[in-house]
Scaffold this motif. Structure first.
Motif, PDB file in Angstrom:
ATOM      1  N   ASP B 116     -11.153 -41.252  26.103  1.00  0.00           N
ATOM      2  CA  ASP B 116     -11.225 -40.941  27.534  1.00  0.00           C
ATOM      3  C   ASP B 116      -9.832 -40.718  28.113  1.00  0.00           C
ATOM      4  O   ASP B 116      -9.630 -39.832  28.946  1.00  0.00           O
ATOM      5  N   THR B 119      -8.562 -37.396  27.092  1.00  0.00           N
ATOM      6  CA  THR B 119      -9.348 -36.357  27.753  1.00  0.00           C
ATOM      7  C   THR B 119      -8.901 -36.171  29.198  1.00  0.00           C
ATOM      8  O   THR B 119      -8.673 -35.052  29.649  1.00  0.00           O
ATOM      9  N   ARG B 120      -8.770 -37.291  29.923  1.00  0.00           N
ATOM     10  CA  ARG B 120      -8.499 -37.158  31.353  1.00  0.00           C
ATOM     11  C   ARG B 120      -7.021 -37.072  31.686  1.00  0.00           C
ATOM     12  O   ARG B 120      -6.643 -36.612  32.759  1.00  0.00           O
ATOM     13  N   GLY B 121      -6.147 -37.510  30.754  1.00  0.00           N
ATOM     14  CA  GLY B 121      -4.717 -37.509  31.037  1.00  0.00           C
ATOM     15  C   GLY B 121      -4.378 -38.574  32.068  1.00  0.00           C
ATOM     16  O   GLY B 121      -5.242 -39.356  32.468  1.00  0.00           O
ATOM     17  N   GLU B 129      -4.306 -33.554  31.040  1.00  0.00           N
ATOM     18  CA  GLU B 129      -5.619 -33.746  30.414  1.00  0.00           C
ATOM     19  C   GLU B 129      -5.713 -32.820  29.225  1.00  0.00           C
ATOM     20  O   GLU B 129      -5.062 -31.770  29.198  1.00  0.00           O
ATOM     21  N   TRP B 130      -6.511 -33.219  28.239  1.00  0.00           N
ATOM     22  CA  TRP B 130      -6.587 -32.436  27.002  1.00  0.00           C
ATOM     23  C   TRP B 130      -7.995 -31.931  26.750  1.00  0.00           C
ATOM     24  O   TRP B 130      -8.454 -31.873  25.618  1.00  0.00           O
ATOM     25  N   ARG B 131      -8.665 -31.554  27.849  1.00  0.00           N
ATOM     26  CA  ARG B 131     -10.015 -31.008  27.705  1.00  0.00           C
ATOM     27  C   ARG B 131      -9.996 -29.701  26.936  1.00  0.00           C
ATOM     28  O   ARG B 131     -11.035 -29.243  26.442  1.00  0.00           O
TER      29      ARG B 131
END
Lengths: 243, 301
Positions: B116, B119-121, B129-131
């Motif tokens: 998480d 993902t959200r940074g 974020e690394w979406r």
């Protein structure tokens, strides 16, 4: 064949029984003491008075203000709050069941340096009418950070790896102390005369280590005969700077 | 004799060459030597399994610049992060200490927690974020990040704290939360209006001694560890390890914790939360009934 192996074992059994007898029947007669002082050469840093203005209750309680405790010196060039402990030699010391007690009182940690053994219970109390957060900063053990509001029960914990752990309160940044987590319960902390005494040591070759929060560790080999008292001195070369 | 000398000379010569090569700045990414401390690691996010061997390539491509080849947060970009300006230094993975966890203070986060976080940074820091990476890629990265600290070999991840269902954010809940904000002395760092300007705010440092700022609720920015009420609940009950933010789990009961969540929402004045509406309505109907938050006057004054 059988009788031979039994006779071979016998001396060992005898030795074992003998040592048990010595330990049980006569715990003190042959035990010795390593005592001495921790001193310094050079110019120690000047400790600054602690400004507790942010917590008026504490500022009022400590008047004149307390001095910082990073390097606490005494007359005769001695150092207080140095942990001196047996780092090798002697029988292993069992983990004490009695908890080591750390207090937060008037925005100060008491004692400044608290030695304890690995896995020994540790209780952290607060006496203050406002909240603290207890934030130990270990490197080998897990780091945690807990709030302790006034009237909260003591925090019960322990450390499973030997380490010197700095403790701080982020709300009151001058609050600064140490847990000295050791493999042994044979330890002492130097008093305001810089003195320490490690008693009840069976004859053996010991490594005695001292630790000061700014200046680190030093070690000495001491061979103790039965009932002997040996006096040693640790001397730290100090600098007028904190780092 | 002569032949021995030449052999020795050759040996030291090549050693020197090797050393020189080792200290040459690595322009080619493939030359980076990773100082991981454990063998291969796995990460499990739901039914998804991440593998450190696959995460390594991604780390080299996307993470090494800040977090460094040994995961200690000393990548070549790290010097440009100035904590005095509010930009946190990159996380040091070798310590195995993480802010955003579902687990109690002192415990390792779960793989999901790390997933998480990636993902959200981290808003207000340089961690984006690394979406843009796939779930599988992020799972692989989580597995690789776990190779930098021996804690993942000796300790198990903690058990996530239990969170009871959220009650409705009625005014009673908000007012009780406000009492907790006073009693737990949240205001000492976050300030009486939640602006992050309490009396202890200026001296706060993280566990590495770098300055750090308390969250300013009034900006309405995302929290460090999420956006939802559940995320907010988790933040103060688990604490943000490695920062001055402690865990309150020992002193706030789980059902009371929701009250604090509801009050904290009223501090987000710039995003006008429903809780703020309820609170303002009550305040205008009950003028002068609230004691100000902050240092109480010493007795006798």
């Amino acid at each position: 064949m059988r009788s031979k192996s039994v006779s071979l074992l016998l001396p060992f059994v005898g030795l074992l029984a003998g040592s048990v007898v010595v330990v049980l029947a006569n715990p003190r007669a042959d035990s010795g003491t390593i005592e001495g002082k921790v001193t310094y050469t050079g110019t120690p840093p000047k400790m600054k008075p602690i400004d507790m203005a942010k917590e008026p209750t504490c500022a009022k309680e400590h008047n004149p203000p307390e001095m910082a405790q990073n390097v606490v010196t005494g007359p005769g060039n001695v150092l207080e709050y140095v942990v001196v402990y047996i780092s090798a030699g002697g029988p292993p010391s069992p983990t004490p069941t009695q908890a080591a007690r750390y207090d937060q009182k008037g925005c100060m940690y008491i004692p400044h340096v608290l030695p304890m053994q690995v896995d020994q219970p540790l209780q952290i109390y607060t006496d203050d009418p406002f909240a603290h957060n207890i934030h130990p900063l270990p490197k080998l053990n897990p780091e945690w950070n807990k709030s302790q509001p006034p009237g909260a029960p003591p925090i019960e914990t322990k450390w499973s790896k030997p380490e010197f752990i700095e403790v701080k309160c982020n709300i009151h940044p001058w609050m600064h102390g140490y847990f000295a987590v050791l493999k042994t319960s044979r330890y002492a902390v130097t008093d305001n005369n810089g003195s320490f005494s490690l008693k009840g040591l069976p004859p053996d070759k010991y490594t005695v280590t001292s630790w000061q929060e700014q200046y680190g560790t030093q070690s000495q080999e001491v061979t103790l005969a039965a009932g002997e008292t040996k006096t040693i001195t640790f001397t730290y070369k100090v600098t007028p700077y904190l780092y | 004799m002569k032949s021995i000398t030449s052999v020795v000379a050759f040996f030291f010569g090549s050693l020197g060459l090797a050393l020189a090569a080792g200290t040459t700045p690595c322009f080619a990414q493939t030359d980076i030597h990773f100082h991981t401390v454990t063998g291969p690691m796995e990460a499990h996010i739901g039914g998804l399994a991440g593998h450190s061997s696959d995460g390594k390539t991604l780390y080299r491509r996307f993470c090494v610049g800040c977090h460094g080849a040994s995961g200690d947060g000393n990548g070549e970009n790290a010097i440009w992060f100035d904590p005095t300006l509010g930009f946190a230094k990159p996380r040091d993975f070798t310590l195995g200490v993480f802010k955003c966890r579902s687990t109690p203070t002192g415990a390792l986060p779960t793989d999901e927690d790390l997933f998480d976080a990636v993902t959200r940074g981290f808003v207000t820091t340089n961690m984006p974020e690394w979406r843009s990476l796939t779930n599988q890629e992020r799972a692989n990265l989580v597995a690789f990040v776990k190779t930098f600290s021996t804690r993942w070999q000796t300790d198990k991840a903690g058990t996530p704290i239990a969170i009871p269902p959220e009650p409705p954010a009625k005014i009673e809940s908000i007012l009780h939360g406000r009492e907790l904000f006073q009693k737990m002395e949240c205001w000492k760092c976050h300030g009486s209006e939640g602006r992050g300007d309490g009396p202890s705010a200026a001296t706060l440092t993280d566990s590495k001694g770098n300055p750090i700022r308390p969250y300013d609720f009034t900006t309405g920015e995302r929290f460090k560890c999420g956006v939802s009420n559940h995320d907010l609940y988790r933040i103060f009950m688990t604490g943000l390890d490695g920062t001055p933010m402690p865990s309150f789990a020992d002193n706030i009961k789980p059902e009371e914790a929701w009250d604090l969540v509801h009050f904290l929402r009223t501090l987000q004045v710039s995003i006008k939360t429903p809780e703020l509406g309820t609170f303002r309505q009550w305040v205008s109907a009950h003028p002068g009934q609230l004691k100000p938050i902050g240092q109480e006057a010493p007795p006798g004054k």
